[in-house]
Design a protein around this motif. Structure first.
Motif, PDB file in Angstrom:
ATOM      1  N   VAL A   6       0.881  -1.163   0.000  1.00  0.00           N
ATOM      2  CA  VAL A   6       0.000   0.000   0.000  1.00  0.00           C
ATOM      3  C   VAL A   6       0.917   1.211   0.000  1.00  0.00           C
ATOM      4  O   VAL A   6       1.582   1.488   0.989  1.00  0.00           O
ATOM      5  N   CYS A  45      -3.234   0.540  -3.537  1.00  0.00           N
ATOM      6  CA  CYS A  45      -3.011  -0.809  -3.020  1.00  0.00           C
ATOM      7  C   CYS A  45      -2.730  -1.730  -4.202  1.00  0.00           C
ATOM      8  O   CYS A  45      -3.400  -1.649  -5.237  1.00  0.00           O
ATOM      9  N   CYS A  48      -6.058  -3.820  -4.433  1.00  0.00           N
ATOM     10  CA  CYS A  48      -7.357  -3.144  -4.592  1.00  0.00           C
ATOM     11  C   CYS A  48      -7.341  -1.962  -5.549  1.00  0.00           C
ATOM     12  O   CYS A  48      -8.392  -1.479  -5.934  1.00  0.00           O
ATOM     13  N   ILE A  51      -7.279   3.938  -3.534  1.00  0.00           N
ATOM     14  CA  ILE A  51      -8.116   3.929  -2.341  1.00  0.00           C
ATOM     15  C   ILE A  51      -8.559   5.353  -2.034  1.00  0.00           C
ATOM     16  O   ILE A  51      -7.727   6.227  -1.788  1.00  0.00           O
ATOM     17  N   GLY A  52      -9.849   5.601  -2.052  1.00  0.00           N
ATOM     18  CA  GLY A  52     -10.384   6.914  -1.699  1.00  0.00           C
ATOM     19  C   GLY A  52      -9.983   8.001  -2.684  1.00  0.00           C
ATOM     20  O   GLY A  52      -9.561   7.740  -3.810  1.00  0.00           O
ATOM     21  N   ALA A  64      -4.890   7.252   5.729  1.00  0.00           N
ATOM     22  CA  ALA A  64      -5.641   6.360   4.838  1.00  0.00           C
ATOM     23  C   ALA A  64      -4.784   5.163   4.438  1.00  0.00           C
ATOM     24  O   ALA A  64      -5.281   4.039   4.338  1.00  0.00           O
ATOM     25  N   GLN A  65      -3.495   5.387   4.243  1.00  0.00           N
ATOM     26  CA  GLN A  65      -2.569   4.306   3.899  1.00  0.00           C
ATOM     27  C   GLN A  65      -2.492   3.296   5.048  1.00  0.00           C
ATOM     28  O   GLN A  65      -2.609   2.090   4.836  1.00  0.00           O
ATOM     29  N   HIS A  68      -5.842   1.353   5.481  1.00  0.00           N
ATOM     30  CA  HIS A  68      -6.067   0.338   4.453  1.00  0.00           C
ATOM     31  C   HIS A  68      -5.107  -0.842   4.636  1.00  0.00           C
ATOM     32  O   HIS A  68      -5.509  -1.991   4.476  1.00  0.00           O
ATOM     33  N   ARG A  69      -3.866  -0.554   4.983  1.00  0.00           N
ATOM     34  CA  ARG A  69      -2.907  -1.636   5.222  1.00  0.00           C
ATOM     35  C   ARG A  69      -3.391  -2.518   6.371  1.00  0.00           C
ATOM     36  O   ARG A  69      -3.333  -3.744   6.306  1.00  0.00           O
ATOM     37  N   SER A  71      -6.403  -3.067   7.193  1.00  0.00           N
ATOM     38  CA  SER A  71      -7.575  -3.839   6.788  1.00  0.00           C
ATOM     39  C   SER A  71      -7.179  -5.147   6.097  1.00  0.00           C
ATOM     40  O   SER A  71      -7.989  -6.068   6.007  1.00  0.00           O
ATOM     41  N   HIS A  72      -5.952  -5.243   5.625  1.00  0.00           N
ATOM     42  CA  HIS A  72      -5.467  -6.459   4.971  1.00  0.00           C
ATOM     43  C   HIS A  72      -4.798  -7.434   5.936  1.00  0.00           C
ATOM     44  O   HIS A  72      -4.481  -8.546   5.551  1.00  0.00           O
TER      45      HIS A  72
END
Length: 81
Positions: A6, A45, A48, A51-52, A64-65, A68-69, A71-72
């Motif tokens: 990410v 990502c 994905c 992102i956003g 945000a980075q 999102h990281r 979330s994985h």
């Protein structure tokens, strides 16, 4: 499991990715490079895609980075014997 990255990617004002060396002011180090400077930073990502929405400053894209990281991340599975 494949490794996921990410990253925060800088973009020019016209929306193309910026790979030029940049001064702290945001202007290109090489004035003859054709770089118009960086305007936005997007979180991208490898699994994905974007992102956003893009952020005006890199520091604003970092939360945000990280989110999102996270979330994985895989939750550990307990093994019972």
């Amino acid at each position: 499991m494949a490794r996921i990255s990410v990253k925060i990617t800088p973009f020019h004002p016209d929306g193309t990715e910026c790979t030029h060396a940049i001064r702290p002011s945001g202007k290109p180090r090489d004035p003859d490079s054709g770089c118009t400077g960086r305007r936005d930073y997007a979180v991208v990502c490898s699994a994905c895609g974007p992102i956003g929405e893009p952020h005006g400053l890199r520091v604003l894209a970092e939360p945000a980075q990280i989110a999102h990281r996270d979330s994985h991340k895989v939750t550990p599975v307990s093994v019972t014997r």
